[in-house]
Enzyme design. Sequence first.
Site, PDB file in Angstrom:
ATOM      1  CE  LYS A 149      -8.179   1.164  -3.486  1.00 39.19           C
ATOM      2  NZ  LYS A 149      -7.029   0.395  -2.860  1.00 39.19           N
TER       3      LYS A 149
ATOM      4  NE  ARG B  70      -0.057   2.298  -0.254  1.00 31.20           N
ATOM      5  CZ  ARG B  70      -1.538   1.896  -0.354  1.00 31.20           C
ATOM      6  NH1 ARG B  70      -1.915   0.865  -0.139  1.00 31.20           N
ATOM      7  NH2 ARG B  70      -2.423   2.997  -0.466  1.00 31.20           N
TER       8      ARG B  70
ATOM      9  CG  HIS C 249      -4.037   5.811   2.273  1.00 32.77           C
ATOM     10  ND1 HIS C 249      -5.459   5.911   2.220  1.00 32.77           N
ATOM     11  CD2 HIS C 249      -3.785   4.334   2.403  1.00 32.77           C
ATOM     12  CE1 HIS C 249      -5.754   4.552   2.073  1.00 32.77           C
ATOM     13  NE2 HIS C 249      -4.955   3.761   2.206  1.00 32.77           N
TER      14      HIS C 249
ATOM     15  NE  ARG D 163      -7.573   8.750  -0.600  1.00 34.97           N
ATOM     16  CZ  ARG D 163      -6.877   9.415   0.401  1.00 34.97           C
ATOM     17  NH1 ARG D 163      -6.926  10.688   0.528  1.00 34.97           N
ATOM     18  NH2 ARG D 163      -6.197   8.452   1.511  1.00 34.97           N
TER      19      ARG D 163
ATOM     20  CE1 TYR E  75      -9.365 -33.774  -8.751  1.00 38.96           C
ATOM     21  CE2 TYR E  75     -10.454 -31.699  -8.079  1.00 38.96           C
ATOM     22  CZ  TYR E  75     -10.344 -32.549  -9.090  1.00 38.96           C
ATOM     23  OH  TYR E  75     -10.521 -32.321 -10.446  1.00 38.96           O
TER      24      TYR E  75
ATOM     25  CB  CYS F 198     -13.433 -28.775  -7.458  1.00 36.29           C
ATOM     26  SG  CYS F 198     -13.566 -30.221  -6.629  1.00 36.29           S
TER      27      CYS F 198
ATOM     28  CG  ASP G 279     -14.540 -25.488 -12.864  1.00 38.90           C
ATOM     29  OD1 ASP G 279     -13.979 -24.572 -13.287  1.00 38.90           O
ATOM     30  OD2 ASP G 279     -14.075 -26.519 -13.362  1.00 38.90           O
TER      31      ASP G 279
HETATM   32  C1  LIG Z   1      -5.066   5.938  -1.365  1.00 37.63           C
HETATM   33  C2  LIG Z   1      -6.334   5.171  -0.717  1.00 37.63           C
HETATM   34  N1  LIG Z   1      -7.466   6.034  -0.322  1.00 37.63           N
HETATM   35  C3  LIG Z   1      -8.521   5.363   0.116  1.00 37.63           C
HETATM   36  C4  LIG Z   1      -8.670   4.134  -0.135  1.00 37.63           C
HETATM   37  C5  LIG Z   1     -10.050   3.582   0.409  1.00 37.63           C
HETATM   38  O1  LIG Z   1      -9.872   2.818   1.735  1.00 37.63           O
HETATM   39  P1  LIG Z   1     -11.054   2.172   2.519  1.00 37.63           P
HETATM   40  O2  LIG Z   1     -11.620   0.993   1.540  1.00 37.63           O
HETATM   41  O3  LIG Z   1     -10.626   1.674   3.626  1.00 37.63           O
HETATM   42  O4  LIG Z   1     -12.051   3.203   2.448  1.00 37.63           O
HETATM   43  C6  LIG Z   1      -7.868   3.354  -0.621  1.00 37.63           C
HETATM   44  C7  LIG Z   1      -7.959   1.709  -0.262  1.00 37.63           C
HETATM   45  O5  LIG Z   1      -7.198   1.153   0.058  1.00 37.63           O
HETATM   46  C8  LIG Z   1      -6.641   3.867  -1.018  1.00 37.63           C
HETATM   47  O6  LIG Z   1      -5.654   3.022  -1.300  1.00 37.63           O
END
Ligand SMILES: Cc1ncc(COP(=O)(O)O)c(C=O)c1O
Length: 393
Positions: free
Chosen positions: A39, A141, A171, A227, A273, A320, A322
């Site tokens: 993601k 969540r 999670h 995951r 700046y 800044c 850029d």
């Molecule tokens: C639902 C879920 N699973 C797995 C992950 C992966 O977590 P990590 O990057 O700590 O391994 C995330 C990331 O935030 C997540 O939201």
Amino acid sequence: MKPFFRDTWVEIDLDAIRANVQAFRRHLPGQTEIMAVVKADGYGHGSVQVGREALQSGANSLAVAMLDEALVLRKAGITAPILVLGYTPLDSVAQAYEWDIALTAYHAEWVHQAARLVAEQFRQKETPLAIHVKVDTGMGRIGVQTEAELDELVAALHQSPVMQWSGIFTHFACADEEDTAHVRKQHERFQALLEGLRQNGYVLPKVHCCNTAAAMVFPEWGYDSIRLGIGLYGLYPSMYLKQREQIMLTPALTLKTKISHVKTANSPFTVSYGATYQAQAGEQIATLPIGYADGFSRLQSNRGVVLHHGRRVPIVGRVCMDQTMVSVPRGDAEVGDEVVLYGRQGQEEISLDEVASLMGTINYEVSCLLNHRLPRLYVKDGQVVEVAHSISK
Ligand SMILES: Cc1ncc(COP(=O)(O)O)c(C=O)c1O
């Protein structure tokens, strides 16, 4: 033709991605698969390139936060299973179904309505929409919290011919901490909910609960899949786990630039700046063509460092939009010299953890901040194998 026209870029070492997948593969029980979490454009590293490399290195599937991110992967030709971990609005479900993207559900009513929305397409396609059930065991969540909600949701999935119950997951909120009380409590709750489903006669689909931190500390909780997010990129989920060094990870990202201007003060002058820094006579100031609009935070003003000729040199004055200025104590800077902002140069390294600590945040945010203004160079066996940049699309 050059694929981009600026002297600032991100290098992603695909061999590091491979090594990190393999390190987790060795650490996990044989039956546990790896879902690579790509993601946020692969935590700023590039979701398509990292996703492909992870799959070629032993990962079994990919996960993203939202459908748009999943479609980027599919449209790039990735055919592996992809799971959307977050909420999918009902008016987007048909699109997910069309592109064979698995969705997360945590409400029976959403399942009923989503099933009605894909019913027409299902008559032609005949393969069901894959659904993973999300259980909230202590993250607060998204996810079902009670047995009653879970039973209703699973029953809705079972009743629907157009849906396939493909997974169940939770999670963890505190898996990266030294105190394991919260994560153990969450895992016990998850186990109890799974047991309740078994007792109700259900055969469980793919079960998964571990993020990087939990997979490091509790590989025996791997179930059918972990995951793997931050660890895929060679970064540790917390300083506590970095110090534990349970798995050796290889950071994949280096942020580089080249000096665009050099001047040596004849008499004192102020820099950037707000005139918050004054260069003294004889001091050399070099300008770097990178700024906060690239995701290089303004919090580094007068505090951060960069690497030049393998040595740390301080950022002076305000970053800044850029451009950023550094003071070069040895006075040996020249236009065109390579400078490393994040990563290694010679014997020195500026880790994303160091930058995160300076900014009062976590390494996840530091890499995610690097945006599409920055070209990405993908390196394998020391060779650039791909350049990705919005202008080269
Ligand atoms: C639902 C879920 N699973 C797995 C992950 C992966 O977590 P990590 O990057 O700590 O391994 C995330 C990331 O935030 C997540 O939201």
